[in-house]
Design a protein around this motif. Structure first.
Motif, mmCIF file in Angstrom:
data_model
loop_
_atom_site.group_PDB
_atom_site.id
_atom_site.type_symbol
_atom_site.label_atom_id
_atom_site.label_comp_id
_atom_site.label_asym_id
_atom_site.label_seq_id
_atom_site.Cartn_x
_atom_site.Cartn_y
_atom_site.Cartn_z
ATOM 1 N N ARG A 88 0.869 -1.180 0.000
ATOM 2 C CA ARG A 88 0.000 0.000 0.000
ATOM 3 C C ARG A 88 0.911 1.237 0.000
ATOM 4 N NH1 ARG A 88 -5.254 -0.470 1.781
ATOM 5 N NH2 ARG A 88 -5.068 1.301 3.218
ATOM 6 N N GLY A 89 0.807 2.067 1.020
ATOM 7 C CA GLY A 89 1.669 3.246 1.081
ATOM 8 C C GLY A 89 2.992 2.994 1.768
ATOM 9 N N GLY A 90 3.189 1.756 2.268
ATOM 10 C CA GLY A 90 4.410 1.442 2.996
ATOM 11 C C GLY A 90 4.312 1.868 4.450
ATOM 12 N N PHE A 91 5.448 1.815 5.140
ATOM 13 C CA PHE A 91 5.490 2.212 6.548
ATOM 14 C C PHE A 91 6.439 3.384 6.788
ATOM 15 C CE2 PHE A 91 3.904 -2.157 6.812
ATOM 16 C CZ PHE A 91 2.800 -1.975 7.637
ATOM 17 N N TYR A 92 6.916 4.009 5.714
ATOM 18 C CA TYR A 92 7.713 5.238 5.801
ATOM 19 C C TYR A 92 8.973 5.060 6.648
ATOM 20 C CZ TYR A 92 2.868 6.543 4.784
ATOM 21 O OH TYR A 92 1.585 6.594 4.285
ATOM 22 N N SER A 93 9.520 3.851 6.663
ATOM 23 C CA SER A 93 10.684 3.576 7.498
ATOM 24 C C SER A 93 11.881 3.216 6.620
ATOM 25 C CB SER A 93 10.355 2.458 8.495
ATOM 26 O OG SER A 93 11.338 2.372 9.504
ATOM 27 N N TYR A 94 12.824 2.453 7.166
ATOM 28 C CA TYR A 94 14.048 2.115 6.445
ATOM 29 C C TYR A 94 13.774 1.002 5.434
ATOM 30 C CZ TYR A 94 16.490 4.724 10.116
ATOM 31 O OH TYR A 94 16.929 5.698 10.973
ATOM 32 N N GLU A 95 13.785 1.337 4.167
ATOM 33 C CA GLU A 95 13.499 0.340 3.139
ATOM 34 C C GLU A 95 14.589 -0.726 3.080
ATOM 35 O OE1 GLU A 95 12.630 2.043 -0.630
ATOM 36 O OE2 GLU A 95 10.805 3.057 0.058
ATOM 37 N N TRP A 96 15.841 -0.349 3.318
ATOM 38 C CA TRP A 96 16.928 -1.329 3.204
ATOM 39 C C TRP A 96 16.814 -2.401 4.281
ATOM 40 C CZ3 TRP A 96 20.593 -2.126 7.038
ATOM 41 C CH2 TRP A 96 20.687 -1.145 8.037
ATOM 42 N N ILE A 97 16.320 -2.027 5.467
ATOM 43 C CA ILE A 97 16.121 -3.029 6.517
ATOM 44 C C ILE A 97 14.955 -3.946 6.145
ATOM 45 C CG2 ILE A 97 15.448 -3.395 8.925
ATOM 46 C CD1 ILE A 97 16.968 -0.904 9.683
ATOM 47 N N GLU A 98 13.892 -3.374 5.603
ATOM 48 C CA GLU A 98 12.746 -4.185 5.200
ATOM 49 C C GLU A 98 13.146 -5.179 4.107
ATOM 50 O OE1 GLU A 98 9.543 -1.586 4.197
ATOM 51 O OE2 GLU A 98 9.297 -0.853 6.242
ATOM 52 N N ARG A 99 14.025 -4.756 3.201
ATOM 53 C CA ARG A 99 14.489 -5.682 2.157
ATOM 54 C C ARG A 99 15.289 -6.831 2.762
ATOM 55 N NH1 ARG A 99 15.674 -0.697 -0.523
ATOM 56 N NH2 ARG A 99 14.106 -0.238 -2.117
ATOM 57 N N LEU A 100 16.105 -6.526 3.773
ATOM 58 C CA LEU A 100 16.859 -7.585 4.444
ATOM 59 C C LEU A 100 15.932 -8.604 5.093
ATOM 60 C CD1 LEU A 100 19.768 -5.607 6.189
ATOM 61 C CD2 LEU A 100 19.936 -7.123 4.205
ATOM 62 N N LEU A 101 14.736 -8.157 5.482
ATOM 63 C CA LEU A 101 13.759 -9.038 6.115
ATOM 64 C C LEU A 101 12.892 -9.768 5.095
ATOM 65 C CD1 LEU A 101 12.624 -6.683 9.035
ATOM 66 C CD2 LEU A 101 14.173 -8.647 9.177
ATOM 67 N N GLY A 102 13.202 -9.583 3.809
ATOM 68 C CA GLY A 102 12.457 -10.277 2.771
ATOM 69 C C GLY A 102 11.188 -9.577 2.343
ATOM 70 N N LEU A 103 11.057 -8.294 2.693
ATOM 71 C CA LEU A 103 9.881 -7.530 2.307
ATOM 72 C C LEU A 103 10.178 -6.739 1.037
ATOM 73 C CD1 LEU A 103 8.903 -6.225 5.857
ATOM 74 C CD2 LEU A 103 8.153 -8.319 4.712
ATOM 75 N N TYR A 104 9.139 -6.173 0.461
ATOM 76 C CA TYR A 104 9.284 -5.395 -0.764
ATOM 77 C C TYR A 104 8.692 -4.010 -0.532
ATOM 78 C CZ TYR A 104 10.134 -10.070 -2.536
ATOM 79 O OH TYR A 104 10.635 -11.333 -2.711
ATOM 80 N N PRO A 105 9.449 -3.156 0.170
ATOM 81 C CA PRO A 105 8.893 -1.864 0.576
ATOM 82 C C PRO A 105 8.777 -0.880 -0.580
ATOM 83 C CG PRO A 105 11.205 -1.970 1.145
ATOM 84 C CD PRO A 105 10.836 -3.332 0.618
ATOM 85 N N SER A 106 7.799 -0.032 -0.469
ATOM 86 C CA SER A 106 7.631 1.071 -1.405
ATOM 87 C C SER A 106 6.910 2.171 -0.647
ATOM 88 C CB SER A 106 6.817 0.640 -2.629
ATOM 89 O OG SER A 106 6.650 1.729 -3.522
ATOM 90 N N ASN A 107 7.684 3.072 -0.069
ATOM 91 C CA ASN A 107 7.112 4.115 0.765
ATOM 92 C C ASN A 107 6.603 5.271 -0.091
ATOM 93 O OD1 ASN A 107 7.687 2.789 3.220
ATOM 94 N ND2 ASN A 107 9.803 3.506 3.145
ATOM 95 N N ALA A 108 5.311 5.490 -0.042
ATOM 96 C CA ALA A 108 4.698 6.538 -0.855
ATOM 97 C C ALA A 108 5.103 7.918 -0.359
ATOM 98 C CB ALA A 108 3.180 6.393 -0.824
ATOM 99 N N ASN A 109 5.312 8.811 -1.294
ATOM 100 C CA ASN A 109 5.605 10.205 -0.964
ATOM 101 C C ASN A 109 4.441 11.117 -1.308
ATOM 102 O OD1 ASN A 109 8.342 9.970 0.054
ATOM 103 N ND2 ASN A 109 8.925 9.427 -2.040
ATOM 104 N N HIS A 110 3.300 10.508 -1.580
ATOM 105 C CA HIS A 110 2.096 11.277 -1.873
ATOM 106 C C HIS A 110 0.888 10.517 -1.334
ATOM 107 C CE1 HIS A 110 2.471 8.353 -5.138
ATOM 108 N NE2 HIS A 110 1.161 8.421 -5.245
ATOM 109 N N ILE A 111 -0.201 11.217 -1.155
ATOM 110 C CA ILE A 111 -1.437 10.587 -0.696
ATOM 111 C C ILE A 111 -2.068 9.838 -1.867
ATOM 112 C CG2 ILE A 111 -3.771 11.034 0.155
ATOM 113 C CD1 ILE A 111 -2.579 13.451 1.671
ATOM 114 N N ILE A 112 -2.451 8.587 -1.615
ATOM 115 C CA ILE A 112 -3.020 7.738 -2.660
ATOM 116 C C ILE A 112 -4.539 7.694 -2.482
ATOM 117 C CG2 ILE A 112 -2.976 5.442 -3.709
ATOM 118 C CD1 ILE A 112 -0.207 5.061 -2.369
ATOM 119 N N PRO A 113 -5.296 8.352 -3.351
ATOM 120 C CA PRO A 113 -6.758 8.434 -3.174
ATOM 121 C C PRO A 113 -7.448 7.077 -3.056
ATOM 122 C CG PRO A 113 -6.023 9.994 -4.842
ATOM 123 C CD PRO A 113 -4.839 9.130 -4.515
ATOM 124 N N SER A 114 -6.965 6.076 -3.776
ATOM 125 C CA SER A 114 -7.633 4.770 -3.770
ATOM 126 C C SER A 114 -7.415 3.996 -2.475
ATOM 127 C CB SER A 114 -7.139 3.927 -4.948
ATOM 128 O OG SER A 114 -5.742 3.694 -4.849
#
Length: 237
Positions: A88-114
């Motif tokens: 979704r919008g992500g968790f606005y945290s450290y993406e590199w740590i999330e990748r190490l945990l096997g996640l696929y982060p994508s932290n939004a920098n804008h409000i997503i209307p949907s």
């Protein structure tokens, strides 16, 4: 041969020094660092104040309360909270740590209307496989409470299948004035009281969660303040 006693004495002294240093580090963490990170940014009153959702875990073994001031009203911060989640919008945290945990982060920098609809009984995804925290309470522009209370279905680290774990994760917006807000984030937990469970949660989960949550709060603050500043600037033209 004459070096052996000296070598043994040196090794013994080194191990004793290492043990004392380790004990000192643990003592400093327990006495100073842990109390600090369990209430990072929060006032004493905020840390002790009951929040909506606390009663879902009556005798929590762990409570961490973090807070941050944001130059924006609650309604300008709320959209960033509603759209949180993996995929979704992500968790606005450290993406590199999330990748190490096997996640696929994508932290939004804008409000997503949907992604601006969130209701009780929805779930906020935590991982790509759809595992998430069920949403228990939603008070628009004020509070979101996620709550998990179920036996573990499969072995997780040292936590055996069948062990119980209960967690609440709360986000609360408290207006300061017309254009400033306190964002209070709290998580409470209870678990099967085994030594291994407690060790992993105290030694790994507590500090690890703090690192990610602190960055998350700073990320929400930066995004909300930037969007609000642009809105104020546009309205002033």
């Amino acid at each position: 041969m004459t070096d052996s006693p000296k070598r043994a004495s040196f090794l013994s002294s080194f191990l004793a020094t290492l043990t004392l240093a380790g004990a000192g580090a643990i003592g400093a963490y327990v006495a100073f660092i842990r109390p600090w990170h369990l209430r990072w940014g929060a006032t004493e009153e905020e840390a002790k104040r009951p929040l909506l959702g606390d009663s879902l875990i009556e005798n929590a073994k762990l409570q961490a309360t973090h807070a941050i001031s944001i130059h924006a009203p609650p309604e300008a911060i709320w959209p960033w909270l509603v759209q949180m989640g993996q995929g979704r919008g992500g968790f606005y945290s450290y993406e590199w740590i999330e990748r190490l945990l096997g996640l696929y982060p994508s932290n939004a920098n804008h409000i997503i209307p949907s992604l601006q609809e969130l209701h009780a009984a929805d779930a906020v995804p935590l991982a790509p496989d759809g595992v998430g925290l069920p949403v228990d309470i939603v008070v628009p522009n004020r509070t979101i409470v996620m709550h998990a209370d179920a036996p573990i279905q499969a072995r997780i680290a040292v936590m055996q299948a069948g062990y119980y774990r209960r967690v609440t994760w709360t986000f609360h917006l408290e207006p300061i004035d017309a254009t400033n807000t306190r964002l209070i984030e709290r998580w409470r937990a209870d678990w099967e009281p085994t030594f291994a469970n407690t060790l992993v949660i105290r030694a790994l989960l507590e500090p690890g969660a703090f690192i990610m949550e602190r960055r998350m709060l700073l990320g929400i603050k930066a995004r909300a303040e930037r969007a609000w500043a642009m809105r104020e600037w546009t309205n002033g033209q």
